[in-house]
Design an enzyme around this catalytic site. Structure first.
Site, PDB file in Angstrom:
ATOM      1  N   ARG A  90       3.213  -0.870 -33.909  1.00  0.00           N
ATOM      2  CA  ARG A  90       2.368   0.244 -33.526  1.00  0.00           C
ATOM      3  C   ARG A  90       3.067   1.179 -32.539  1.00  0.00           C
ATOM      4  O   ARG A  90       2.884   2.380 -32.567  1.00  0.00           O
ATOM      5  CB  ARG A  90       1.071  -0.279 -32.911  1.00  0.00           C
ATOM      6  CG  ARG A  90       0.186   0.835 -32.427  1.00  0.00           C
ATOM      7  CD  ARG A  90      -1.197   0.394 -32.069  1.00  0.00           C
ATOM      8  NE  ARG A  90      -1.225  -0.874 -31.384  1.00  0.00           N
ATOM      9  CZ  ARG A  90      -2.321  -1.394 -30.858  1.00  0.00           C
ATOM     10  NH1 ARG A  90      -3.457  -0.762 -30.946  1.00  0.00           N
ATOM     11  NH2 ARG A  90      -2.283  -2.545 -30.244  1.00  0.00           N
ATOM     12  N   TYR A  91       3.818   0.619 -31.590  1.00  0.00           N
ATOM     13  CA  TYR A  91       4.560   1.428 -30.616  1.00  0.00           C
ATOM     14  C   TYR A  91       6.026   1.398 -31.035  1.00  0.00           C
ATOM     15  O   TYR A  91       6.532   0.352 -31.432  1.00  0.00           O
ATOM     16  CB  TYR A  91       4.426   0.834 -29.221  1.00  0.00           C
ATOM     17  CG  TYR A  91       3.016   0.680 -28.724  1.00  0.00           C
ATOM     18  CD1 TYR A  91       2.281   1.798 -28.318  1.00  0.00           C
ATOM     19  CD2 TYR A  91       2.403  -0.568 -28.654  1.00  0.00           C
ATOM     20  CE1 TYR A  91       0.980   1.652 -27.856  1.00  0.00           C
ATOM     21  CE2 TYR A  91       1.108  -0.714 -28.197  1.00  0.00           C
ATOM     22  CZ  TYR A  91       0.397   0.403 -27.792  1.00  0.00           C
ATOM     23  OH  TYR A  91      -0.884   0.256 -27.333  1.00  0.00           O
ATOM     24  N   ARG A  94       8.239  -1.481 -29.472  1.00  0.00           N
ATOM     25  CA  ARG A  94       7.705  -2.839 -29.382  1.00  0.00           C
ATOM     26  C   ARG A  94       7.209  -3.324 -30.736  1.00  0.00           C
ATOM     27  O   ARG A  94       6.605  -2.555 -31.473  1.00  0.00           O
ATOM     28  CB  ARG A  94       6.504  -2.876 -28.424  1.00  0.00           C
ATOM     29  CG  ARG A  94       6.864  -2.916 -26.967  1.00  0.00           C
ATOM     30  CD  ARG A  94       5.735  -2.365 -26.104  1.00  0.00           C
ATOM     31  NE  ARG A  94       5.744  -0.913 -26.118  1.00  0.00           N
ATOM     32  CZ  ARG A  94       4.837  -0.153 -25.521  1.00  0.00           C
ATOM     33  NH1 ARG A  94       3.829  -0.692 -24.885  1.00  0.00           N
ATOM     34  NH2 ARG A  94       4.934   1.152 -25.580  1.00  0.00           N
ATOM     35  N   CYS A 103      -4.075 -22.134 -33.764  1.00  0.00           N
ATOM     36  CA  CYS A 103      -4.082 -22.281 -32.298  1.00  0.00           C
ATOM     37  C   CYS A 103      -4.584 -23.673 -31.953  1.00  0.00           C
ATOM     38  O   CYS A 103      -5.208 -24.345 -32.777  1.00  0.00           O
ATOM     39  CB  CYS A 103      -5.029 -21.258 -31.663  1.00  0.00           C
ATOM     40  SG  CYS A 103      -4.645 -19.568 -32.128  1.00  0.00           S
ATOM     41  N   CYS A 107     -10.737 -19.537 -30.038  1.00  0.00           N
ATOM     42  CA  CYS A 107     -11.612 -18.787 -29.149  1.00  0.00           C
ATOM     43  C   CYS A 107     -12.620 -18.040 -30.010  1.00  0.00           C
ATOM     44  O   CYS A 107     -12.248 -17.352 -30.957  1.00  0.00           O
ATOM     45  CB  CYS A 107     -10.796 -17.781 -28.340  1.00  0.00           C
ATOM     46  SG  CYS A 107      -9.358 -18.535 -27.563  1.00  0.00           S
ATOM     47  N   CYS A 110     -12.071 -14.199 -30.566  1.00  0.00           N
ATOM     48  CA  CYS A 110     -10.725 -13.759 -30.953  1.00  0.00           C
ATOM     49  C   CYS A 110     -10.737 -12.479 -31.792  1.00  0.00           C
ATOM     50  O   CYS A 110     -11.501 -12.353 -32.746  1.00  0.00           O
ATOM     51  CB  CYS A 110     -10.044 -14.867 -31.745  1.00  0.00           C
ATOM     52  SG  CYS A 110      -8.382 -14.436 -32.284  1.00  0.00           S
ATOM     53  N   ARG A 112      -8.458 -11.557 -33.814  1.00  0.00           N
ATOM     54  CA  ARG A 112      -7.947 -11.824 -35.169  1.00  0.00           C
ATOM     55  C   ARG A 112      -8.719 -12.952 -35.839  1.00  0.00           C
ATOM     56  O   ARG A 112      -8.174 -13.691 -36.655  1.00  0.00           O
ATOM     57  CB  ARG A 112      -6.453 -12.148 -35.117  1.00  0.00           C
ATOM     58  CG  ARG A 112      -5.635 -10.936 -34.773  1.00  0.00           C
ATOM     59  CD  ARG A 112      -4.142 -11.094 -34.927  1.00  0.00           C
ATOM     60  NE  ARG A 112      -3.547 -10.078 -34.068  1.00  0.00           N
ATOM     61  CZ  ARG A 112      -2.948 -10.345 -32.918  1.00  0.00           C
ATOM     62  NH1 ARG A 112      -2.753 -11.590 -32.530  1.00  0.00           N
ATOM     63  NH2 ARG A 112      -2.495  -9.363 -32.176  1.00  0.00           N
ATOM     64  N   ASP A 271     -12.566  -6.065 -28.036  1.00  0.00           N
ATOM     65  CA  ASP A 271     -12.388  -5.245 -29.230  1.00  0.00           C
ATOM     66  C   ASP A 271     -13.673  -5.268 -30.064  1.00  0.00           C
ATOM     67  O   ASP A 271     -14.517  -6.138 -29.890  1.00  0.00           O
ATOM     68  CB  ASP A 271     -11.222  -5.778 -30.065  1.00  0.00           C
ATOM     69  CG  ASP A 271      -9.887  -5.584 -29.354  1.00  0.00           C
ATOM     70  OD1 ASP A 271      -9.742  -4.580 -28.630  1.00  0.00           O
ATOM     71  OD2 ASP A 271      -8.992  -6.438 -29.522  1.00  0.00           O
ATOM     72  N   ASP A 308      -8.385  -1.288 -26.060  1.00  0.00           N
ATOM     73  CA  ASP A 308      -7.500  -1.103 -27.208  1.00  0.00           C
ATOM     74  C   ASP A 308      -8.321  -0.323 -28.229  1.00  0.00           C
ATOM     75  O   ASP A 308      -9.297  -0.837 -28.780  1.00  0.00           O
ATOM     76  CB  ASP A 308      -7.082  -2.472 -27.761  1.00  0.00           C
ATOM     77  CG  ASP A 308      -5.681  -2.435 -28.335  1.00  0.00           C
ATOM     78  OD1 ASP A 308      -5.205  -1.335 -28.662  1.00  0.00           O
ATOM     79  OD2 ASP A 308      -5.072  -3.513 -28.475  1.00  0.00           O
ATOM     80  N   LYS A 315      -3.551   1.052 -26.553  1.00  0.00           N
ATOM     81  CA  LYS A 315      -4.264   0.624 -25.353  1.00  0.00           C
ATOM     82  C   LYS A 315      -4.305   1.770 -24.344  1.00  0.00           C
ATOM     83  O   LYS A 315      -3.293   2.408 -24.096  1.00  0.00           O
ATOM     84  CB  LYS A 315      -3.547  -0.564 -24.711  1.00  0.00           C
ATOM     85  CG  LYS A 315      -3.553  -1.825 -25.560  1.00  0.00           C
ATOM     86  CD  LYS A 315      -2.864  -2.961 -24.809  1.00  0.00           C
ATOM     87  CE  LYS A 315      -2.733  -4.210 -25.659  1.00  0.00           C
ATOM     88  NZ  LYS A 315      -1.823  -4.038 -26.819  1.00  0.00           N
TER      89      LYS A 315
HETATM   90  C1  LIG Z   1      -0.694  -4.762 -27.010  1.00  0.00           C
HETATM   91  C2  LIG Z   1       0.299  -4.528 -28.041  1.00  0.00           C
HETATM   92  C3  LIG Z   1       1.647  -4.413 -27.730  1.00  0.00           C
HETATM   93  C4  LIG Z   1       2.181  -4.537 -26.311  1.00  0.00           C
HETATM   94  O1  LIG Z   1       1.663  -3.592 -25.479  1.00  0.00           O
HETATM   95  P1  LIG Z   1       2.040  -3.565 -23.914  1.00  0.00           P
HETATM   96  O2  LIG Z   1       1.094  -2.557 -23.357  1.00  0.00           O
HETATM   97  O3  LIG Z   1       3.469  -3.165 -23.813  1.00  0.00           O
HETATM   98  O4  LIG Z   1       1.815  -4.938 -23.379  1.00  0.00           O
HETATM   99  C5  LIG Z   1       2.527  -4.159 -28.755  1.00  0.00           C
HETATM  100  N1  LIG Z   1       2.131  -4.032 -30.027  1.00  0.00           N
HETATM  101  C6  LIG Z   1       0.825  -4.148 -30.366  1.00  0.00           C
HETATM  102  C7  LIG Z   1       0.443  -3.990 -31.779  1.00  0.00           C
HETATM  103  C8  LIG Z   1      -0.131  -4.415 -29.389  1.00  0.00           C
HETATM  104  O5  LIG Z   1      -1.412  -4.558 -29.731  1.00  0.00           O
HETATM  105  S1  SF4 Z   2      -7.519 -15.450 -28.696  1.00  0.00           S
HETATM  106 FE1  SF4 Z   2      -7.243 -15.908 -30.903  1.00  0.00          FE
HETATM  107  S2  SF4 Z   2      -5.035 -16.043 -31.172  1.00  0.00           S
HETATM  108 FE2  SF4 Z   2      -5.425 -16.233 -28.952  1.00  0.00          FE
HETATM  109  S3  SF4 Z   2      -5.564 -18.454 -28.566  1.00  0.00           S
HETATM  110 FE3  SF4 Z   2      -7.649 -17.691 -28.927  1.00  0.00          FE
HETATM  111  S4  SF4 Z   2      -7.994 -18.011 -31.131  1.00  0.00           S
HETATM  112 FE4  SF4 Z   2      -5.800 -18.135 -30.788  1.00  0.00          FE
END
Ligand SMILES: *Cc1c(COP(=O)(O)O)cnc(C)c1O
Ligand code: SF4
Length: 353
Positions: A90-91, A94, A103, A107, A110, A112, A271, A308, A315
């Protein structure tokens, strides 16, 4: 002492197993678990004091997860930002590299949850190689975040091999690991793991404590081992209704983290994930918590409060509005609610004031 692998096997994954510890509605729980899996490690189970408490809410399925809450399955548009299956880009600089599909504990909030712990997220060695190839042919990427799932679900061998291959890419400078293991399965942080990790510096690990009761002697030992291996520790907390949406709880958590060499990094607004609506708080509440923290706890302990944005827009930090009025002098609200006039700009304003 039981190995971490054995602790994982001893985790609770069915409503029937949970019913041996707490009175639960097996049928209601089964309906949720069919859609969103449950796993609770022995360590995390041991932190529950009673049904509905802040630890319980984070790990025990709730019928509310099946409510048609009009939220999104993939709120961050991750699927469309994936050049290869295992990676979200996305960035420009990174890459979020999803290296594990499971996991230690799931959670309930979560982001995802659409796929973590489900068969749609089983990752093949091939998918990992595709991710590494993409990173290797994309020179803008200098910061790789290993996530998932939880990367520490991988064996030391597989994880070490992955880190070794990433370190061979010259433009990869920083590697970050996101893991909840110090909270949910602290015995995973073995001396052997730490000895392996320290070969791949600069390495950062962001963990995920949400409540002061998660700061146990075992978690402290896990964090101490990682810190002693030279790994910079950060923490990402999610603001959760009925768990930590309270200034006193939040400051106790943040102080506790700093006390074990973990630097608070982000406080996440929830989210808009389908099946998590019962955890959502109002944004004003997050702002009020942040305002209460300022002046009361060490600045080192204060995370950035971020949203986010939906659709993968990124973010954005959210701050209390301290500036009330701009002009030759600006009015600034203090954390206590007073207003202070502060001269704006250069020397002539100061002299006039
Ligand atoms: C949060 C995130 C990052 C890292 O973001 P930072 O603000 O640098 O911690 C990188 N890629 C994705 C897709 C993210 O959701
Ligand atoms: S937030 Fe989602 S990915 Fe992170 S530890 Fe919990 S279940 Fe696993």
């Amino acid at each position: 002492m039981t190995s971490w692998q054995q602790s994982l096997k001893n985790s609770i994954t069915t409503p029937q197993q949970l019913a041996q510890h707490f009175p639960v509605d097996i049928d209601a729980l089964s309906r949720v678990v069919e859609r969103y899996p449950m796993r609770i490690t022995p360590h995390y189970l041991g932190l529950i004091r009673e049904a509905g408490d802040p630890i319980w809410r984070q790990c025990v399925p709730d019928a509310a997860e099946l409510a048609d809450d009009n939220l999104l399955v993939d709120p961050l548009n991750e699927e469309n930002l994936s050049p290869v299956d295992s990676l979200v880009h996305r960035y420009p600089d990174r890459a979020l590299f999803l290296v594990a599909g499971t996991c230690a504990s799931y959670c309930r909030f979560c982001t995802r949850k659409r796929k973590v712990g489900c068969s749609t997220m089983s990752l093949s060695p091939d998918a990992l190689s595709q991710g590494i190839d993409y990173i290797a042919r994309t020179p803008q990427i200098n910061d790789v975040l290993l996530s998932g799932g939880d990367p520490l679900m991988l064996s030391d061998e597989v994880l070490g091999d992955l880190l070794g291959r990433l370190r061979q890419v010259p433009h990869v400078q920083v590697i970050r690991i996101g893991s909840r293991m110090p909270v949910t399965l602290p015995e995973r942080i073995t001396p052997e793991l730490c000895a392996m990790l320290r070969r791949y510096h600069p390495l950062y690990l962001n963990t995920h404590f949400n409540h002061p009761r998660e700061i146990t002697a075992e978690a402290q030992q896990a964090c101490a081992r990682l810190a002693d291996a030279g790994i910079q520790l950060g923490n990402q907390t999610v603001l959760l209704k009925g768990v930590n949406d309270d200034p006193a709880i939040m400051s106790e958590l943040l102080r506790g983290l700093l006390g074990m060499r973990v630097r608070p990094y982000y406080l996440h607004q929830m989210d808009l994930t389908c099946g998590t609506g019962h955890f959502r708080t109002r944004v004003e509440q997050g702002i009020e918590i942040l305002r209460a923290l300022r002046g009361q706890v060490s600045g080192m302990a204060i995370p950035q409060y971020v949203i986010d944005l939906p659709g993968g827009k990124g973010k954005v930090p959210i701050l209390p509005d301290y500036v009330e009025r701009l002009g030759d002098a600006i009015a600034i609200r203090t954390p206590d609610g007073d207003s202070v006039i502060f001269p704006n700009g250069g020397g002539e304003n100061l002299r006039r004031g």
